[in-house]
Design a protein around this motif. Structure first.
Motif, short mmCIF file in Angstrom:
data_model
loop_
_atom_site.label_atom_id
_atom_site.label_comp_id
_atom_site.label_asym_id
_atom_site.label_seq_id
_atom_site.Cartn_x
_atom_site.Cartn_y
_atom_site.Cartn_z
N ARG A 77 38.51 7.46 66.50
CA ARG A 77 37.90 8.66 65.94
C ARG A 77 37.85 9.78 66.98
NH1 ARG A 77 32.16 6.53 64.73
NH2 ARG A 77 32.45 6.02 66.92
N GLY A 78 38.27 9.47 68.20
CA GLY A 78 38.23 10.48 69.25
C GLY A 78 36.92 10.48 70.02
N VAL A 79 36.05 9.50 69.75
CA VAL A 79 34.78 9.43 70.46
C VAL A 79 35.00 8.72 71.79
CG1 VAL A 79 32.45 8.44 70.44
CG2 VAL A 79 33.42 9.40 68.34
N SER A 80 34.49 9.30 72.87
CA SER A 80 34.64 8.64 74.16
C SER A 80 33.86 7.33 74.15
CB SER A 80 34.10 9.53 75.28
OG SER A 80 34.00 8.76 76.47
N LYS A 81 34.53 6.26 74.58
CA LYS A 81 33.91 4.93 74.55
C LYS A 81 33.35 4.53 75.89
CE LYS A 81 35.98 1.28 72.92
NZ LYS A 81 36.95 0.30 72.41
N GLU A 82 33.32 5.45 76.85
CA GLU A 82 33.01 5.00 78.21
C GLU A 82 31.59 4.51 78.40
OE1 GLU A 82 34.30 7.47 81.44
OE2 GLU A 82 36.23 7.69 80.46
N ASP A 83 30.64 5.18 77.79
CA ASP A 83 29.24 4.77 77.88
C ASP A 83 28.84 4.39 79.30
OD1 ASP A 83 26.67 4.02 77.27
OD2 ASP A 83 27.23 2.10 76.38
N ASP B 131 30.99 10.77 82.19
CA ASP B 131 31.79 10.29 81.07
C ASP B 131 33.07 11.13 81.03
OD1 ASP B 131 32.94 9.68 78.62
OD2 ASP B 131 31.03 9.61 77.53
N ARG B 132 34.21 10.53 81.40
CA ARG B 132 35.45 11.31 81.48
C ARG B 132 36.28 11.21 80.21
NH1 ARG B 132 35.85 11.71 87.19
NH2 ARG B 132 33.77 12.45 87.62
N GLY B 133 35.86 10.36 79.29
CA GLY B 133 36.61 10.23 78.04
C GLY B 133 38.00 9.63 78.23
N VAL B 134 38.16 8.82 79.28
CA VAL B 134 39.48 8.23 79.52
C VAL B 134 39.81 7.23 78.41
CG1 VAL B 134 40.85 6.82 81.11
CG2 VAL B 134 39.31 8.57 82.00
N VAL B 135 38.79 6.49 77.96
CA VAL B 135 39.00 5.56 76.85
C VAL B 135 38.29 6.12 75.62
CG1 VAL B 135 38.82 3.15 76.14
CG2 VAL B 135 38.78 3.76 78.59
N LYS B 136 39.07 6.33 74.56
CA LYS B 136 38.47 6.85 73.33
C LYS B 136 38.77 5.90 72.18
CE LYS B 136 38.95 11.75 74.47
NZ LYS B 136 40.27 12.34 74.67
N ASP B 137 37.87 5.89 71.18
CA ASP B 137 38.19 5.10 69.99
C ASP B 137 39.07 5.96 69.07
OD1 ASP B 137 36.64 6.78 68.41
OD2 ASP B 137 34.89 5.47 68.44
N CYS C 93 31.08 1.54 68.59
CA CYS C 93 30.09 2.35 69.28
C CYS C 93 28.76 2.21 68.57
CB CYS C 93 30.55 3.80 69.26
SG CYS C 93 29.34 4.90 69.93
N ALA C 94 27.81 1.64 69.24
CA ALA C 94 26.56 1.27 68.58
C ALA C 94 25.76 2.46 68.06
CB ALA C 94 25.69 0.46 69.53
N SER C 95 26.08 3.65 68.52
CA SER C 95 25.27 4.79 68.08
C SER C 95 25.26 4.89 66.57
CB SER C 95 25.80 6.09 68.68
OG SER C 95 27.01 6.43 68.05
N GLY C 96 26.40 4.65 65.94
CA GLY C 96 26.47 4.70 64.49
C GLY C 96 25.46 3.75 63.90
N ASP D 239 24.25 1.69 77.58
CA ASP D 239 23.13 1.49 76.66
C ASP D 239 23.60 1.41 75.21
OD1 ASP D 239 23.83 4.09 76.15
OD2 ASP D 239 21.90 4.96 76.70
N GLY D 240 24.91 1.36 75.03
CA GLY D 240 25.44 1.17 73.69
C GLY D 240 25.57 2.44 72.88
N VAL D 241 25.24 3.59 73.45
CA VAL D 241 25.40 4.84 72.72
C VAL D 241 26.53 5.64 73.38
CG1 VAL D 241 24.28 6.92 71.86
CG2 VAL D 241 22.95 4.83 72.19
#
Ligand code: HEC
Ligand code: HEC
Length: 637
Positions: A338-344, A330-336, A18-21, A348-350
């Motif tokens: 860490r539990g962060v939703s990866k749907e984006d 963002d439904r959070g169906v796919v999470k990494d 997740c590019a936000s980091g 935009d990479g965040v």
């Protein structure tokens, strides 16, 4: 290596997920709107604002939890540090979000709701970086503001959100009172034939209460005009259901296959739409506004899960039942891991641009936001007020509503009112000696859910056709004829007027009324000039105000101190700066020498981290990636 950089290496793997980091670790990339510094800090490393009025906190995504949640979660803040939660929610409202926060992503695209042709989009998106850029007057509060292209080329004017927590709870109450009339067998929905000829008539005040009593007719439950839809006022958004009361998401008519009846959502906010185009709760409104206007998608199970398939989603920590119509993209169906939703969703990479916790806070701010005020009731204004009633304005712009006390356990679900969920009320009155508006903070226990009289809102919260001069031709050619009676509280500060902001002053917008308001508009035009002036003086006295500047008794000692001392510092005249009411009150810097060599009082804080709880477990973000470190602790180990 500085500690941030070393963490960036450690978190390198996170950056792949997740590019936000990655973005937030680098100071160069972070075009931060924050000014956390004071005079002692290096202004390049730590920008400052001596007035103390800019965003101070670094952005950290809040973590949602109930009232017994752990330290630093939203429920914990509501219970233990409600003013800090309020101020953090306010920062979310006034913050200009940066690209590193995930602002924008689909700029230039049309998105969101479609109009009647089922294709034309209602508006553009990704146009501003902050709620405040539209809700701008007064600045830093839930102000009124700009007109922009929405629904049609004539545009929509920005409403203010003063007092919107009371309005939200009233919306739920109105929904229940309508269902009370139409859901005769109390199974939670209205079946075809159950109450076809019954009218949804609701009283604004209890029978024996003082004040102006008005019955509002929200229409009939059946489809008496044969257009396939219940004849309820369009403020009632219809959700069609099957024989088990489950929502039939695709149904548009009572005659659609499988439809046995319907339930309603009371769309109390906004100027008026034909279908569910704006949200009915502050939480959903915020999530939608973040997405549409700023390109920030929220991941929020509270808005997005529909446990009973009956149109209702979860209930927010602040106690507001939500509707599934407010579900987030963002439904959070796919999470990494860490539990962060990866749907984006906007690519935009965040990731997880807005969390459930963030929505808790912005909801808390708006829900508790003070209501509009009224200037001194001079003899002229008093006369103007009386004319409002005598020429029929108050038949629509009805003055007061009674918010019933909360009653969550009532056996009859139509009596499960919410009551007043706010933690404080700001009573603002005009000082008769000086004419100046003054505030008094009255603390309330949000869990008591007491009754409250909403005074001077001046709306029946029904839609009316007030004549062709108000009709809005939408982008697709469909014509919107009915609008919500605009609440008149704050109207003296919110020019221009009408849903389109096309009337530049009050006299103009009143003369523009026709249709259902024809008689009262004609009566207004026929008044003597002195009487008309009296009415305008009355309306001009219904005002908004800057919460930061209003002289205010915040400590409840019955007076407004000229030298209000907080944490040992003289902050000047007593006023409502939430920071001074934190569990750890903000300590201002005090007198400093400015670049001109002059002594000025600095309102920058010297205890920012402590005051804003930056060390609390669920707010602490030492690596500055915008997520609290505690969310990822298990993964880092
Ligand atoms: C691009 C301008 C714009 C931005 C940015 C914006 N709003 Fe609004 N807001 C409006 C307009 C216009 C309306 C009236 C909408 C309508 O009825 O068509 C409105 C209405 C509202 C209302 C309903 C108030 C009422 O009583 O009817 C709320 C609540 C609200 N906005 C919250 C927010 C929040 C929270 C944000 C930021 C996340 C935000 N808005 C950002 C323009 C904006
Ligand atoms: C039949 C119901 C009805 C009556 C009667 C009525 N109004 Fe209105 N009024 C409305 C509606 C609906 C709107 C919103 C129009 C829009 O959305 O563009 C409105 C808008 C307004 C506004 C603009 C508010 C804003 O924020 O833009 C003012 C001021 C106002 N009315 C004053 C009056 C006065 C004064 C009278 C009596 C002479 C009156 N109204 C009678 C329904 C009514």
């Amino acid at each position: 290596m500085n500690p941030k950089a070393s963490l960036a290496v450690l978190a390198g793997a996170a950056a792949i997920w997740c590019a936000s980091g990655l973005l937030s670790f680098s100071d160069e990339l972070h075009s931060s709107p924050e000014r956390p510094g004071n005079s002692g800090d290096d202004p390049i490393r730590k920008p400052k604002d001596i007035s103390g009025r800019s965003i101070k906190c670094p952005r950290v995504r809040a973590v949602s939890a109930g009232w017994d949640g752990e330290e630093g979660t939203t429920g914990w803040l509501f219970r233990n540090d409600p003013w800090m939660a309020y101020q953090r929610g306010r920062e979310e409202f006034i913050r200009e979000f940066s690209v590193a926060d995930g602002a924008f992503g689909e700029a230039g695209k049309m998105a969101g709701q479609v109009l009647e042709d089922q294709t034309t989009k209602m508006m553009t998106r990704d146009h501003v970086a902050s709620c405040t850029l539209c809700h701008n007057v007064p600045f830093r509060d839930g102000g009124a503001g700009v007109t922009f292209f929405k629904n049609g080329g004539t545009g929509r004017n920005t409403t203010h959100t003063f007092g919107s927590g009371l309005v939200e709870s009233l919306g739920w109450q109105l929904r229940l009172k309508i269902l009370e009339k139409g859901d005769l067998n109390r199974d939670g929905w209205i079946a075809k034939g159950e109450a076809d000829r019954v009218r949804a008539i609701v009283e604004n005040l209890p029978q024996d209460a003082e004040g102006e009593h008005v019955s509002v007719d929200f229409g009939a439950f059946g489809d008496l005009d044969g257009n396939g839809k219940p004849d309820l006022n369009p403020i009632c958004l219809i959700h069609y259901v099957d024989k088990d009361g489950k929502r039939v998401s695709w149904a548009r008519n009572l005659t659609d296959e499988g439809v046995a009846g319907y339930t309603i959502e009371f769309q109390i906010f906004g100027w008026g739409h034909r279908k569910g185009a704006v949200a009915s709760t502050l939480r959903a409104f915020s999530a939608n506004a973040y997405d549409i206007h700023t390109g920030l998608q929220a991941f929020d199970p509270i808005l997005s899960e529909e446990p009973n398939h009956d149109g209702l989603a979860g209930t927010s920590v602040a106690g507001m039942p939500q509707f599934i119509s407010g579900r987030t993209r963002d439904r959070g169906v796919v999470k990494d891991e860490r539990g962060v939703s990866k749907e984006d969703p906007d690519r935009d990479g965040v990731c997880e641009e807005i969390t459930s916790g963030d929505l808790d806070l912005i909801e808390w701010f708006q829900m508790n936001h003070p209501s509009p005020a009224e200037k001194l009731l001079t003899p002229q204004r008093r006369q103007g007020r009386a004319l409002m009633t005598s020429i029929g304005c108050t038949s629509c712009h009805l003055p007061d509503w009674h918010l019933e006390a909360g009653d969550a356990a009532n056996a009859d679900y139509t009596k499960r009112y919410l009551g007043d969920r706010r933690f404080f009320d700001l009573a603002v009155t005009a000082n008769p000696a000086t004419g100046r508006l003054e505030g008094r903070v009255e603390m309330r226990d949000p869990r008591k859910r007491e009754a409250f009289r909403i005074r001077g809102v001046y709306s029946d919260f029904a839609h009316h056709d007030v004549g062709p001069a108000f009709h809005q031709v939408q982008f697709d050619g469909s014509v919107l004829k009915k609008f919500r009676t605009a609440p008149l509280w704050g109207v003296g500060s919110s020019a221009p007027y009408g849903h389109d902001g096309a009337s530049l002053d009050l006299d103009e917008v009143i003369r523009r009324h026709g249709g259902e308001a024809d008689a009262s508009a004609k009566a207004y035009a026929a008044l003597s000039e002195a009487d008309r002036e009296a009415m305008l003086a009355f309306l001009r006295g219904l005002v908004l105000y800057s919460c930061d500047d209003l002289p205010c008794d915040v400590d409840g000692d019955g007076s407004i101190s000229p030298n209000f001392i907080v944490a040992g510092q003289d902050t000047g005249p007593e006023r409502l700066n939430p920071e001074w009411l934190f569990r750890v009150p903000g300590r201002i810097e005090g007198m400093v020498t400015n670049p001109d060599g002059v002594k000025v009082k600095s309102f920058a804080l010297t205890n920012l981290m402590e005051a804003y709880g930056g060390k609390l477990k669920w707010l602490r973000d030492d690596d500055g990636d915008g997520f609290p470190d505690a969310r990822f602790e298990a993964v880092r180990k």
